[in-house]
Design an enzyme around this catalytic site. Structure first.
Site, PDB file in Angstrom:
ATOM      1  N   CYS A 153     -14.576  -0.603  -2.903  1.00 19.45           N
ATOM      2  CA  CYS A 153     -14.017  -0.041  -4.141  1.00 19.45           C
ATOM      3  C   CYS A 153     -13.277  -1.094  -4.962  1.00 19.45           C
ATOM      4  CB  CYS A 153     -13.122   1.148  -3.822  1.00 19.45           C
ATOM      5  SG  CYS A 153     -11.845   0.848  -2.582  1.00 19.45           S
ATOM      6  N   PHE A 154     -12.399  -1.883  -4.326  1.00 21.83           N
ATOM      7  CA  PHE A 154     -11.744  -2.977  -5.044  1.00 21.83           C
ATOM      8  C   PHE A 154     -12.792  -3.947  -5.574  1.00 21.83           C
ATOM      9  CE2 PHE A 154      -7.527  -2.525  -2.628  1.00 21.83           C
ATOM     10  CZ  PHE A 154      -6.826  -2.127  -3.741  1.00 21.83           C
TER      11      PHE A 154
END
Length: 333
Positions: A153-154
């Site tokens: 996600c990051f």
């Protein structure tokens, strides 16, 4: 056109249940197996009462992964890191695979061990067997692929945010703040609510596991940037701010994603505008001392995980990339 038969292995975690929520309202999908080690022969609504209105008789079982793959066109793996390595060799070739863990995102076993502190169990599958599943950058490679590794996600947000400056950055400094669901469903410090409420903390500064994904896509040397991943006192979403040393006009970056269905250039970025959607919102402006200020936000469980997994499935199976990504069911958490 016949529906795409799908199974989810690891359905009871945050990404698994969010993926199920999306797939339940996908018009071109038939759900074959919902697999969990914790539950067997358990109606979906008994585990997740909030999904009763879309359960349609679905049952969670501890189905053998090979059986699930043989009955499916696509298998989604929503498992803890390291777990997919024990399943992928059994099911590869029996169905298309979308792996939401980190197990096949990297192409080098040494880098994997550096960041995940363990030897990869099947390093021969790291080189060329999986396509990195970031549609906004690797769409043409994902189309028709057999095996896709979903981004972290990051990593997804930072790559989208910095990609307009690829090979045009002298250096960059990125701070990204995630909600507590980014740490998974299992209760533990330091992501439990009493610890995180009214609190904010950074962790794994310049050592986060998503850094090699970002560096690979951007051709960005590790020493040319700083990354401060942080956790904030909210459930879902990621908000990132980057300071980029570049002579590239930031106004050009604001038009870079004009043709992308799920990236929205904005005059300002608000995390609440993307939570419960599959959008990434971005904005670029000129800063002082030759810096560009870039900001972006996404929902870590949707665009940062399950929504992108469905984008990847659509592309792998020849469907419209947007298909099934308009939401009507309740959002949780």
């Amino acid at each position: 056109m016949s529906k795409v038969k799908v199974s989810i292995i690891g359905v009871t975690g945050y990404t698994g249940t969010e993926l199920l929520r999306v797939l339940c309202q996908h018009p071109d999908v038939e759900i074959k197996h919902l697999v969990s080690r914790q539950y067997d022969n358990t109606p979906l609504e008994d585990v997740f009462p909030r999904m009763e209105q879309v359960s349609n008789g679905l049952v969670i079982n501890n189905t053998d992964p090979v059986k699930a793959a043989e009955d499916s066109d696509v298998v989604f793996l929503c498992l803890p890191h390291m777990a997919s390595q024990g399943i992928v060799p059994q099911i590869m070739g029996k169905a298309k695979i979308v792996d939401l863990s980190a197990d096949f995102r990297l192409n080098d076993p040494k880098t994997f061990k550096t960041y995940y502190k363990d030897d990869h169990k099947c390093p021969e599958l790291l080189e060329g067997k999986f396509i990195y599943g970031l549609p906004e950058i690797y769409r043409d490679h994902i189309k028709g692929a057999d095996n896709v590794a979903n981004p972290g996600c990051f990593a997804l947000l930072v790559q989208v945010l910095l990609y307009p400056f690829k090979n045009r950055m002298q250096h960059a400094h990125v701070m990204a703040v995630s909600g507590t669901t980014g740490g998974g469903r299992s209760p533990r410090d330091p992501i439990d609510h009493p610890y995180c409420s009214q609190n904010m903390r950074s962790y794994l500064v310049n050592a986060h596991r998503h850094m090699p994904e970002i560096e690979h896509t951007l051709d960005l040397p590790h020493d040319d940037w700083n990354f401060l991943p942080s956790v904030g006192p909210f459930l879902r979403g990621i908000f990132a701010t980057a300071f980029i040393k570049s002579s590239h006009d930031p106004e050009d970056a604001n038009f870079f994603y004009d043709q992308e269905p799920f990236v929205r250039p904005r005059r300002e970025v608000n995390m609440t505008h993307v939570v419960s959607t599959n959008f990434v919102d971005v904005h670029y402006r000129a800063g002082e001392v030759g810096m560009v200020i870039a900001q972006g936000a996404l929902d870590n469980l949707l665009k940062g995980a399950s929504g992108t997994a469905v984008q990847n499935m659509n592309l792998m199976c020849g469907l419209d990339e947007n298909r099934g990504l308009q939401f009507s069911t309740p959002v949780y958490p």
